[in-house]
Design a protein around this motif. Structure first.
Motif: not given
Length: 233
Positions: A84-89
């Motif tokens: 669920g983490a932002d893949p842009n991070g």
């Protein structure tokens, strides 16, 4: 159908899936390899996987394998995030993987908690008629080097496999009861009930870390698996 990374939709598949993304596209005459990923990090969260920014597999949990994907044989970047983490991070880890033509690869995400590292293993070639190949992959960070021992004869079939290493041995096809022992000792860490190791197959014994010390288990939850035997296809 072409799919772009901005759609952020994960791929699903059974058996060996062909990735139908523009960046993964395979055409006639293109050399390909098979890629599979294993979550082997006790205590780590479920993981989302991306390859070169393209979503590959969501929510991979401890001891779970991704589907097998057939992709172009070249170098890729496997990026791993908490589910669920932002893949842009920033990813938990980025694993460079170099795939050779016709190779079959397992990338194991190992370590403890969120201290991850990735290790790629090339599957041995299938043995011939009447033969079986045994392979041990030691993915327990706290493990000593391991021997695979035939319980009936006390003979060592695979010797001295430290953490993150893999070794194999081809033997006559047989039903065997095995033990994983600390190398050079009689200390049995895991016993394996009599098991058929079939001909023309690679049977990979994967040793995991017990995770009871790294996460609280719910009431009546089954103990974590410490060992899986996986057959080649």
């Amino acid at each position: 159908m072409e799919m772009t990374t901005t759609r952020r939709r994960f791929l699903a598949g059974t058996g060996t899936a062909v990735l139908g993304l523009a960046s993964f596209a395979t055409t006639a005459g293109t050399s390909t390899a098979v890629l599979e990923v294993l979550h082997a990090a006790a205590g780590a969260p479920a993981l989302d996987l991306y390859v070169d920014g393209v979503p590959l597999q969501p929510g991979l949990t401890f001891t779970q394998f991704s589907p097998r994907y057939r992709i172009t044989a070249r170098s890729w970047q496997l990026r791993v995030f908490p589910q669920g983490a932002d893949p842009n991070g920033a990813p938990l880890i980025t694993v460079p993987i170099a795939l050779d033509a016709d190779g079959r690869y397992l990338v194991a995400l190992t370590g403890r908690d969120q201290q991850l590292e990735g290790v790629a293993y090339l599957e041995p070639a299938a043995p011939g008629a009447g033969q079986a190949t045994l392979r041990l992959i030691n993915l327990d960070p706290g493990s000593p080097p391991l021997d695979v021992v035939n319980s009936a004869t006390n003979g060592i079939l695979i010797a001295d496999v430290p953490y993150k290493s893999a070794k194999s041995n081809t033997i006559p096809q047989a039903n065997l009861a095995l033990q994983l022992r600390q190398t050079g000792t009689a200390n049995v860490l895991v016993s394996i009930a009599p098991t058929n190791f079939p001909e023309r197959k690679v049977s990979t014994i994967i040793r995991f870390a017990p995770d009871s010390a790294t996460r609280a288990r719910a009431v009546n939850e089954a103990p974590p698996r410490q060992l899986i035997i996986k057959r080649s296809r």
